[in-house]
Design a protein around this motif. Structure first.
Motif, PDB file in Angstrom:
ATOM      1  N   TYR A 567      -7.937 119.293   9.622  1.00 18.08           N
ATOM      2  CA  TYR A 567      -9.228 120.170   9.273  1.00 18.08           C
ATOM      3  C   TYR A 567      -9.810 119.924  10.749  1.00 18.08           C
ATOM      4  O   TYR A 567      -9.304 119.406  11.624  1.00 18.08           O
ATOM      5  CB  TYR A 567     -10.161 119.397   8.359  1.00 18.08           C
ATOM      6  CG  TYR A 567     -10.204 117.935   8.615  1.00 18.08           C
ATOM      7  CD1 TYR A 567     -11.624 117.462   9.257  1.00 18.08           C
ATOM      8  CD2 TYR A 567      -9.534 116.813   8.083  1.00 18.08           C
ATOM      9  CE1 TYR A 567     -11.874 116.268   9.388  1.00 18.08           C
ATOM     10  CE2 TYR A 567      -9.583 115.515   8.243  1.00 18.08           C
ATOM     11  CZ  TYR A 567     -10.971 115.258   8.977  1.00 18.08           C
ATOM     12  OH  TYR A 567     -11.242 113.796   9.183  1.00 18.08           O
ATOM     13  N   ASN A 579     -14.151 130.967   8.053  1.00 21.15           N
ATOM     14  CA  ASN A 579     -12.739 131.155   7.586  1.00 21.15           C
ATOM     15  C   ASN A 579     -11.882 130.353   8.297  1.00 21.15           C
ATOM     16  O   ASN A 579     -11.917 130.062   9.516  1.00 21.15           O
ATOM     17  CB  ASN A 579     -12.382 132.658   7.718  1.00 21.15           C
ATOM     18  CG  ASN A 579     -10.768 132.878   7.262  1.00 21.15           C
ATOM     19  OD1 ASN A 579      -9.812 132.668   7.937  1.00 21.15           O
ATOM     20  ND2 ASN A 579     -10.608 133.308   5.914  1.00 21.15           N
ATOM     21  N   SER A 581      -7.573 129.454   8.042  1.00 22.55           N
ATOM     22  CA  SER A 581      -6.342 130.070   7.468  1.00 22.55           C
ATOM     23  C   SER A 581      -5.242 129.257   8.085  1.00 22.55           C
ATOM     24  O   SER A 581      -5.101 128.938   9.329  1.00 22.55           O
ATOM     25  CB  SER A 581      -6.292 131.537   7.653  1.00 22.55           C
ATOM     26  OG  SER A 581      -7.309 132.146   6.956  1.00 22.55           O
ATOM     27  N   PHE A 591      -2.544 129.198   3.656  1.00 25.01           N
ATOM     28  CA  PHE A 591      -3.580 128.482   3.009  1.00 25.01           C
ATOM     29  C   PHE A 591      -4.786 129.127   3.530  1.00 25.01           C
ATOM     30  O   PHE A 591      -4.995 129.646   4.508  1.00 25.01           O
ATOM     31  CB  PHE A 591      -3.743 126.920   3.643  1.00 25.01           C
ATOM     32  CG  PHE A 591      -5.023 126.368   3.240  1.00 25.01           C
ATOM     33  CD1 PHE A 591      -5.204 125.675   1.984  1.00 25.01           C
ATOM     34  CD2 PHE A 591      -5.795 126.138   4.170  1.00 25.01           C
ATOM     35  CE1 PHE A 591      -6.472 125.049   1.770  1.00 25.01           C
ATOM     36  CE2 PHE A 591      -6.995 125.556   4.201  1.00 25.01           C
ATOM     37  CZ  PHE A 591      -7.330 124.611   2.667  1.00 25.01           C
ATOM     38  N   GLU A 592      -6.127 129.185   2.780  1.00 24.89           N
ATOM     39  CA  GLU A 592      -7.246 129.757   3.362  1.00 24.89           C
ATOM     40  C   GLU A 592      -8.595 128.908   2.657  1.00 24.89           C
ATOM     41  O   GLU A 592      -8.535 128.751   1.452  1.00 24.89           O
ATOM     42  CB  GLU A 592      -7.625 131.150   2.951  1.00 24.89           C
ATOM     43  CG  GLU A 592      -8.677 131.980   3.653  1.00 24.89           C
ATOM     44  CD  GLU A 592      -8.571 133.425   3.375  1.00 24.89           C
ATOM     45  OE1 GLU A 592      -9.062 134.038   4.311  1.00 24.89           O
ATOM     46  OE2 GLU A 592      -8.162 133.748   2.446  1.00 24.89           O
ATOM     47  N   SER A 593      -9.620 128.790   3.512  1.00 29.18           N
ATOM     48  CA  SER A 593     -10.790 128.120   2.970  1.00 29.18           C
ATOM     49  C   SER A 593     -11.930 128.406   3.822  1.00 29.18           C
ATOM     50  O   SER A 593     -11.828 129.094   4.893  1.00 29.18           O
ATOM     51  CB  SER A 593     -10.487 126.598   2.819  1.00 29.18           C
ATOM     52  OG  SER A 593     -10.487 126.066   4.070  1.00 29.18           O
ATOM     53  N   SER A 594     -13.099 127.805   3.233  1.00 30.01           N
ATOM     54  CA  SER A 594     -14.366 127.822   4.237  1.00 30.01           C
ATOM     55  C   SER A 594     -15.110 126.884   3.937  1.00 30.01           C
ATOM     56  O   SER A 594     -14.969 125.891   2.921  1.00 30.01           O
ATOM     57  CB  SER A 594     -15.300 129.140   4.158  1.00 30.01           C
ATOM     58  OG  SER A 594     -15.483 129.271   2.516  1.00 30.01           O
ATOM     59  N   GLY A 595     -16.191 126.360   4.867  1.00 29.02           N
ATOM     60  CA  GLY A 595     -17.138 125.315   4.670  1.00 29.02           C
ATOM     61  C   GLY A 595     -17.584 124.877   5.909  1.00 29.02           C
ATOM     62  O   GLY A 595     -18.148 125.707   6.633  1.00 29.02           O
ATOM     63  N   MET A 602     -11.689 120.317   2.921  1.00 28.66           N
ATOM     64  CA  MET A 602     -11.849 121.799   2.862  1.00 28.66           C
ATOM     65  C   MET A 602     -10.378 122.268   3.878  1.00 28.66           C
ATOM     66  O   MET A 602     -10.197 123.178   4.022  1.00 28.66           O
ATOM     67  CB  MET A 602     -13.122 122.361   3.473  1.00 28.66           C
ATOM     68  CG  MET A 602     -13.190 121.978   4.782  1.00 28.66           C
ATOM     69  SD  MET A 602     -13.859 123.411   6.021  1.00 28.66           S
ATOM     70  CE  MET A 602     -12.679 124.512   6.239  1.00 28.66           C
ATOM     71  N   TRP A 604      -6.441 121.626   5.102  1.00 30.78           N
ATOM     72  CA  TRP A 604      -5.064 121.870   4.526  1.00 30.78           C
ATOM     73  C   TRP A 604      -4.097 120.434   4.221  1.00 30.78           C
ATOM     74  O   TRP A 604      -4.124 119.794   5.201  1.00 30.78           O
ATOM     75  CB  TRP A 604      -4.231 122.585   5.457  1.00 30.78           C
ATOM     76  CG  TRP A 604      -2.777 122.974   4.735  1.00 30.78           C
ATOM     77  CD1 TRP A 604      -2.601 123.421   3.544  1.00 30.78           C
ATOM     78  CD2 TRP A 604      -1.315 123.283   5.597  1.00 30.78           C
ATOM     79  NE1 TRP A 604      -1.154 123.941   3.420  1.00 30.78           N
ATOM     80  CE2 TRP A 604      -0.588 123.799   4.471  1.00 30.78           C
ATOM     81  CE3 TRP A 604      -1.114 123.021   6.854  1.00 30.78           C
ATOM     82  CZ2 TRP A 604       0.761 124.039   4.965  1.00 30.78           C
ATOM     83  CZ3 TRP A 604       0.343 123.172   7.226  1.00 30.78           C
ATOM     84  CH2 TRP A 604       1.177 123.654   6.315  1.00 30.78           C
ATOM     85  N   TRP A 620      -2.600 128.101  12.968  1.00 28.13           N
ATOM     86  CA  TRP A 620      -3.898 127.996  12.028  1.00 28.13           C
ATOM     87  C   TRP A 620      -4.773 128.984  12.929  1.00 28.13           C
ATOM     88  O   TRP A 620      -4.776 129.236  14.116  1.00 28.13           O
ATOM     89  CB  TRP A 620      -4.551 126.746  12.113  1.00 28.13           C
ATOM     90  CG  TRP A 620      -4.668 126.126  13.546  1.00 28.13           C
ATOM     91  CD1 TRP A 620      -3.934 125.234  14.276  1.00 28.13           C
ATOM     92  CD2 TRP A 620      -5.937 126.292  14.256  1.00 28.13           C
ATOM     93  NE1 TRP A 620      -4.322 124.740  15.283  1.00 28.13           N
ATOM     94  CE2 TRP A 620      -5.743 125.409  15.339  1.00 28.13           C
ATOM     95  CE3 TRP A 620      -7.310 126.898  14.097  1.00 28.13           C
ATOM     96  CZ2 TRP A 620      -6.695 125.435  16.547  1.00 28.13           C
ATOM     97  CZ3 TRP A 620      -8.129 126.941  15.187  1.00 28.13           C
ATOM     98  CH2 TRP A 620      -8.045 125.901  16.214  1.00 28.13           C
TER      99      TRP A 620
END
Length: 642
Positions: A567, A579, A581, A591-595, A602, A604, A620
């Motif tokens: 992270y 975003n 990824s 993998f994909e997330s936000s925060g 949040m 991988w 990434w």
């Protein structure tokens, strides 16, 4: 269409014939509502720039408005706008109830007709006429119409008759302009006059004995009275403010008199110069004055050298070397006009002097001789003489002189002295005005002279050497404390510092010579400095704030609670991640997330659809948004180890 209403009057036991009449000498009167609807009478004193209210002793428990001065008995009449009681006011400030009027509407605006026969009441929608000769039970009611029918409401709280023409004026607070009202037809001209930018009521409107239409309102924000003087042809108004405030009020006047004003054109003069003395005569009383004599005694040595303007004809008996001025056989008709004479001031007469004009006239209506004493219009005192100060022509007399003037780049230097009648001005450049404009540095001399004396002033104009440099743009780390320290050079002291920025955030010390900052957001900062000579310069600097994001290049998701998640990390406060990824090297998204940064949950965990990924290098990408709205794209690779 005119409609007649029957007014009924209830007469009280008090006498209406024992009132003490006013003297119609041009005075202006005001009724002022104080606490609990009590009312008092005040006399309004005005000069050219201010006004003053002088109250009568007593107050009475009545709200009296719509007042007008009746010239035939020299008493004031008005009504309570809601109870409709008719009052009579005398010269002692006493209020007497005359009758109760059965009015169907409320009225706040009123004036007595110039012939003294009627009290005219007005409320925008209608006119009501009260007979002041008989107090008859019958009164006339006239509905109103407007020329500009697009306006449906007229808000007018006082009216005033022109003492000569009989034109009835009011002020409409809705459109902010003068109006005229025809009391016979009810027609309101609500379109001929210009708007003055004051959309509020003017509760006191009146004519003074020189035929000038004036009004008084209240500036509630600054707790001041506003005095308006209207141009009766255009409606344009000149306004001045006064600290003398009375609150809710109504006004009337008796301009039906002969008024003499006299003053010098300027309040200061110098020996061996000339000065205009102005006598203004207002005759608004329907009377003709023949064979009038104007007598003025000037100080010894002051001589009348010229009649600049004379509207009254007559025979001048003044001698060329005499300080006595006598103009005989003047004809003074109705209206307002003036006489201007030029006075020569002798040498060695420094000090204060007073002059007053006396007018002796025969009233053609009565045959009686009447004497009128002039009044100085720039003071509150009645029938006072005009004062002039004769100053020595010496250094220090002209207080506005500035010895050095800073010439700003691309600007023009302006050297000015007060213009005083009778003095001659000669510059070293050949100019003959009281001021000089130049774009060149140098020494400039002016010679100011009268017929018997002169004085010289020198002014140095020097080019400004003001420079300002905020330095090169800076890169600062987030949360660093630092200051912007400008480099300024100027022979003239700096009197103003003004810092601003393009992010509009408040600055800790926006008027300080240096600007203390804490690096939060990238921004441009501007400084404008002003010298004591009025020259200004502006410079800018860009401060870039680096907020580093820390990204590990390896992680080991083996559930040992050490580097189990990949992270993004940063110094507090956290940065929003729009975003985040993860891709395998072939390009497939795993993998994909936000925060926000600093949140391992949040990140991988090294899996794809629940399956553990093999050791290797993965790609990434991330999109971050900083608190100032700036978005940044980042990308890289990471080694997954098992």
């Amino acid at each position: 269409m005119r409609t007649w209403f029957c007014y009924w009057f209830l007469f009280f036991s008090v006498s209406i014939f024992g009132q003490t009449p006013f003297e119609c000498d041009g005075n202006i009167y005001v009724t002022n509502v104080v606490q609990n609807d009590n009312v008092r009478l005040l006399e309004l004193l005005e000069n050219r720039n201010d006004l003053q209210f002088v109250p009568f002793d007593a107050t009475f428990p009545y709200n009296v408005n719509s007042i007008g001065y009746r010239r035939t008995d020299n008493l004031i009449y008005g009504i309570n706008p809601t109870s409709h009681i008719l009052y009579q006011i005398d010269a002692t400030g006493n209020f007497e109830k005359i009758a109760v009027l059965n009015l169907s509407e409320d009225y706040y605006a009123g004036d007595v007709s110039p012939d003294g026969n009627e009290l005219i009441l007005f409320n925008g929608a209608s006119i009501a006429k009260v007979d002041l000769n008989t107090f008859s039970s019958e009164a006339e009611y006239i509905p109103t119409t407007v020329i500009d029918t697009a306006q449906t409401i007229i808000a007018c709280t006082d009216i005033a008759f022109h003492p000569q023409t009989g034109v009835l004026f009011g002020f409409d607070g809705v459109e902010g302009r003068l109006i005229t009202i025809d009391p016979e037809t009810g027609l309101i001209d609500n379109s001929s006059f210009e708007q003055i930018g004051y959309n509020n009521n003017i509760p006191a409107l009146f004519f003074n004995p020189l035929g000038e239409l004036k009004g008084i309102a209240t500036d509630n924000t600054n707790q001041e009275s506003i005095l308006f003087q209207f141009d009766q042809s255009t409606g344009y108004a000149v306004r001045t403010n006064s600290l003398d405030v009375t609150g809710d009020r109504d006004a009337c006047s008796c301009p039906f008199t002969l008024k003499v004003e006299a003053s010098f054109r300027q309040k200061e003069a110098f020996p061996c110069t000339q000065m205009d003395y102005i006598v203004k005569v207002g005759n608004l009383g329907d009377r003709q004055f023949d064979n009038a004599d104007l007598h003025i005694e000037f100080p010894f040595g002051f001589v009348v050298t010229e009649i600049v303007y004379n509207a009254f004809s007559g025979n001048l008996l003044a001698q060329s070397d005499d300080n006595l001025f006598l103009l005989q056989n003047m004809n003074i008709g109705e209206g307002v006009d003036s006489l201007i004479c030029k006075i020569s001031i002798p040498e060695d007469v420094e000090g204060f002097y007073h002059v007053q004009a006396n007018l002796n006239a025969i009233n053609t209506s009565t045959g009686a001789s009447e004497t009128y004493v002039s009044d100085e219009p720039h003071t509150f005192e009645k029938k006072d003489s005009s004062r002039i100060e004769i100053l020595p022509l010496e250094l220090g007399t002209l207080e506005s002189h500035i010895e050095r003037i800073e010439l700003c780049p691309t600007d023009t230097a302006f050297i000015a002295f007060p213009y005083l009648e009778g003095l001659n001005y000669t510059w070293s450049t050949g100019d003959t005005t009281s001021y000089l404009e130049t774009t060149e540095a140098g020494n400039y001399t002016i010679k100011i002279s009268s017929f018997c004396d002169s004085i010289e002033y020198q002014t140095e104009v020097w080019k400004s050497d003001l420079t300002l440099d905020l330095g090169e743009d800076l890169l600062k780390q987030f949360n660093d404390d630092f200051s912007i320290e400008p480099q300024i050079e100027s022979s003239s002291p700096i009197v103003s510092y003004q810092w601003t920025s393009d992010n509009n955030l408040p600055l800790l010390c926006a008027q300080c010579p240096t600007l203390p900052l804490r690096a939060k957001n990238s921004a441009h900062y501007y400084l404008e400095v002003t010298s004591v000579g009025g020259c200004s310069l502006r410079d800018t600097i860009f401060i870039e704030v680096n907020r580093p994001v820390y990204v590990p290049n390896v992680f080991s998701p083996n559930n040992d609670a050490i580097n189990d998640f990949f992270y993004l990390q940063s110094v507090p406060p956290n940065i929003d991640i729009l975003n985040f990824s993860i891709y395998e090297r072939g390009g497939a998204k795993l993998f994909e997330s936000s925060g926000t940064t600093n949140n391992p949950f949040m990140g991988w965990n090294g899996k794809f659809k629940g399956q553990t990924m093999q050791s290797g290098i993965y790609i990434w990408t991330a999109i971050l948004e900083y608190p100032n709205g700036e978005q940044v794209q980042l990308e890289g690779d990471v080694l997954l180890m098992r």
